[in-house]
Design a protein around this motif. Sequence first.
Motif, mmCIF file in Angstrom:
data_model
loop_
_atom_site.group_PDB
_atom_site.id
_atom_site.type_symbol
_atom_site.label_atom_id
_atom_site.label_comp_id
_atom_site.label_asym_id
_atom_site.label_seq_id
_atom_site.Cartn_x
_atom_site.Cartn_y
_atom_site.Cartn_z
ATOM 1 N N VAL A 89 13.374 -10.433 -13.499
ATOM 2 C CA VAL A 89 12.324 -10.551 -14.505
ATOM 3 C C VAL A 89 10.927 -10.658 -13.901
ATOM 4 O O VAL A 89 9.959 -10.091 -14.433
ATOM 5 N N SER A 90 10.761 -11.326 -12.757
ATOM 6 C CA SER A 90 9.432 -11.429 -12.149
ATOM 7 C C SER A 90 8.969 -10.090 -11.587
ATOM 8 O O SER A 90 7.800 -9.705 -11.728
ATOM 9 N N LEU A 91 9.890 -9.340 -10.962
ATOM 10 C CA LEU A 91 9.560 -8.002 -10.486
ATOM 11 C C LEU A 91 9.301 -7.073 -11.667
ATOM 12 O O LEU A 91 8.395 -6.239 -11.631
ATOM 13 N N TRP A 92 10.104 -7.222 -12.686
ATOM 14 C CA TRP A 92 9.966 -6.436 -13.908
ATOM 15 C C TRP A 92 8.552 -6.567 -14.464
ATOM 16 O O TRP A 92 7.892 -5.576 -14.783
ATOM 17 N N ALA A 93 8.075 -7.804 -14.546
ATOM 18 C CA ALA A 93 6.722 -8.058 -15.059
ATOM 19 C C ALA A 93 5.666 -7.402 -14.180
ATOM 20 O O ALA A 93 4.703 -6.806 -14.678
ATOM 21 N N ALA A 94 5.845 -7.497 -12.858
ATOM 22 C CA ALA A 94 4.867 -6.922 -11.924
ATOM 23 C C ALA A 94 4.834 -5.402 -12.023
ATOM 24 O O ALA A 94 3.758 -4.787 -12.037
ATOM 25 N N VAL A 95 6.002 -4.785 -12.095
ATOM 26 C CA VAL A 95 6.071 -3.322 -12.201
ATOM 27 C C VAL A 95 5.442 -2.852 -13.510
ATOM 28 O O VAL A 95 4.716 -1.849 -13.549
ATOM 29 N N LYS A 96 5.702 -3.593 -14.582
ATOM 30 C CA LYS A 96 5.153 -3.234 -15.889
ATOM 31 C C LYS A 96 3.625 -3.296 -15.886
ATOM 32 O O LYS A 96 2.956 -2.480 -16.524
ATOM 33 N N GLU A 97 3.056 -4.247 -15.119
ATOM 34 C CA GLU A 97 1.606 -4.440 -15.091
ATOM 35 C C GLU A 97 0.908 -3.609 -14.021
ATOM 36 O O GLU A 97 -0.317 -3.593 -13.968
ATOM 37 N N PHE A 287 7.078 2.788 -1.702
ATOM 38 C CA PHE A 287 7.439 1.741 -0.746
ATOM 39 C C PHE A 287 8.407 0.815 -1.470
ATOM 40 O O PHE A 287 8.309 0.627 -2.684
ATOM 41 N N ASN A 288 9.325 0.209 -0.728
ATOM 42 C CA ASN A 288 10.342 -0.615 -1.369
ATOM 43 C C ASN A 288 10.420 -2.001 -0.722
ATOM 44 O O ASN A 288 9.920 -2.217 0.377
ATOM 45 N N GLY A 289 11.049 -2.915 -1.458
ATOM 46 C CA GLY A 289 11.240 -4.264 -0.935
ATOM 47 C C GLY A 289 10.042 -5.168 -1.136
ATOM 48 O O GLY A 289 9.844 -6.115 -0.378
ATOM 49 N N LEU A 290 9.235 -4.900 -2.158
ATOM 50 C CA LEU A 290 8.037 -5.680 -2.400
ATOM 51 C C LEU A 290 8.322 -6.866 -3.314
ATOM 52 O O LEU A 290 9.191 -6.799 -4.189
ATOM 53 N N THR A 291 7.573 -7.946 -3.113
ATOM 54 C CA THR A 291 7.597 -9.081 -4.024
ATOM 55 C C THR A 291 6.611 -8.808 -5.156
ATOM 56 O O THR A 291 5.773 -7.903 -5.053
ATOM 57 N N PRO A 292 6.647 -9.579 -6.237
ATOM 58 C CA PRO A 292 5.660 -9.401 -7.303
ATOM 59 C C PRO A 292 4.220 -9.507 -6.800
ATOM 60 O O PRO A 292 3.359 -8.707 -7.204
ATOM 61 N N ASN A 293 3.937 -10.476 -5.931
ATOM 62 C CA ASN A 293 2.579 -10.606 -5.396
ATOM 63 C C ASN A 293 2.162 -9.372 -4.612
ATOM 64 O O ASN A 293 1.022 -8.899 -4.712
ATOM 65 N N GLN A 294 3.077 -8.848 -3.824
ATOM 66 C CA GLN A 294 2.773 -7.664 -3.034
ATOM 67 C C GLN A 294 2.534 -6.448 -3.914
ATOM 68 O O GLN A 294 1.755 -5.562 -3.563
ATOM 69 N N MET A 295 3.188 -6.393 -5.067
ATOM 70 C CA MET A 295 2.939 -5.306 -6.025
ATOM 71 C C MET A 295 1.468 -5.291 -6.432
ATOM 72 O O MET A 295 0.817 -4.241 -6.446
ATOM 73 N N HIS A 296 0.931 -6.456 -6.746
ATOM 74 C CA HIS A 296 -0.461 -6.548 -7.177
ATOM 75 C C HIS A 296 -1.422 -6.277 -6.020
ATOM 76 O O HIS A 296 -2.484 -5.681 -6.227
#
Length: 327
Positions: A89-97, A287-296
Amino acid sequence: MHFKSHSGKMLSESSSFLKGMMLGSIFCALITMLGHIKIGNGNKMYHHEHHHLQAPNKEDILKISEKERMELSKSFRVYCIILVKPKDVSLWAAVKETWTKHCDKAEFFSSEKVKVFESINMETDDMWLMMRKAYKYAFDKYRDHYNWFFLARPSTFAIIENLKYFLLRKDPSQPFYLGHAIKSGDLDYVNVEGGIVLSIESMKRLNKLLSFPEKCSEQGGMIWKISEDKQLAVCLKNAGVRAENAEDSQGKDIFNTKSVGLFIKEAMANKPNQVVEGCCSDMAVTFNGLTPNQMHVMMYGVYRLRAFGHIFTDALVFLPPNVSDND
C-alpha cells in the motif's frame, strides 16, 4: 523523453537526461547505502539468443518531418498495468502520485478489494493468475484505444516519455515483447522486475492462447511453480512472440532490475572516475527496487531538477492526454 507541462522545458536525448537527474539520484544512492543491501547480478551481460533492440538516436529523429513528429506525439498511447497487493500500500500510494501520471492511462490490479485505493480486484494472490487476468481485462476493454501495454510492479519507477521514445520507430502491429531479457535454460524471458512491454499484436496473440491451457497453462508448472514472467514467456513463445532486450543507441540496458542507488554504488566501487558515465543509460526507462521515498526523489530528479543556464531542446515532444494530471 521528458515533458514538463508547467514550464514546457524538455531534456535532450543525450547526456542531458542523466545530468538533470543526478543530484536527485545521488540522494537515492545515499538512502540505499544506509540500508542492508545485497547486490545481485541483475545487469550483468549475458550470452543469449534473443534480439537486442536499440533506441533511435537524435539524428534519426531529425530526419522525421515536423508534421510527422506531431502526429507521432499524439498517436503514441501507452496503457500502464500495475500489479499490487495490500502489503504494497505505501508503494502503491507513491506510484499513484508519481510516474503513473505520465501514462496515457494507468490502472492498478489488486489481489483483493482494497478500500483506500481504487483498483480492479483480481480475486487471487497468485501473481501469474493476476497477470493473466490483468492482460485479458486490458485487451478486452482497451484493444481499440492503446497500441502499447506496459506492466510493472509497484517497486518500479518508469519514465514513460523514454519508453515512447524507444518505441518511436517500432510497429505495434508486429509481435513485440520487450524489456530486460534474460536467458534461463532454453527459455528467453523478460524480467518483470524491470517492467514488461507488449505491442497490441502481442496482446492479440496472448489473448487467443489464454483459452488453451495446453499452450498457456494457468498453473505455472505441474511439479514446481515457475515465476509469472517465465510463464508469460512460455505462453508468448507458443504464440510466436519472443523476448527482446531493449537497449539505448550505445548498447546499454534501458529496462533496469535495480535502483539508481545500486547502480551508482557499483559505479563508485568499480569506476570511481566515471560514476555518471558508468552508472546507467541516459535514456533509461525503468529502475526497480525503490522505496516510496526514493520514488519521490526520482520524480524530483527526473521531472523537476534543472541546471540553471542550460537550455534543453528535444527533437520530439510527447504530449500528455487531455484529461491527464501529468506534471
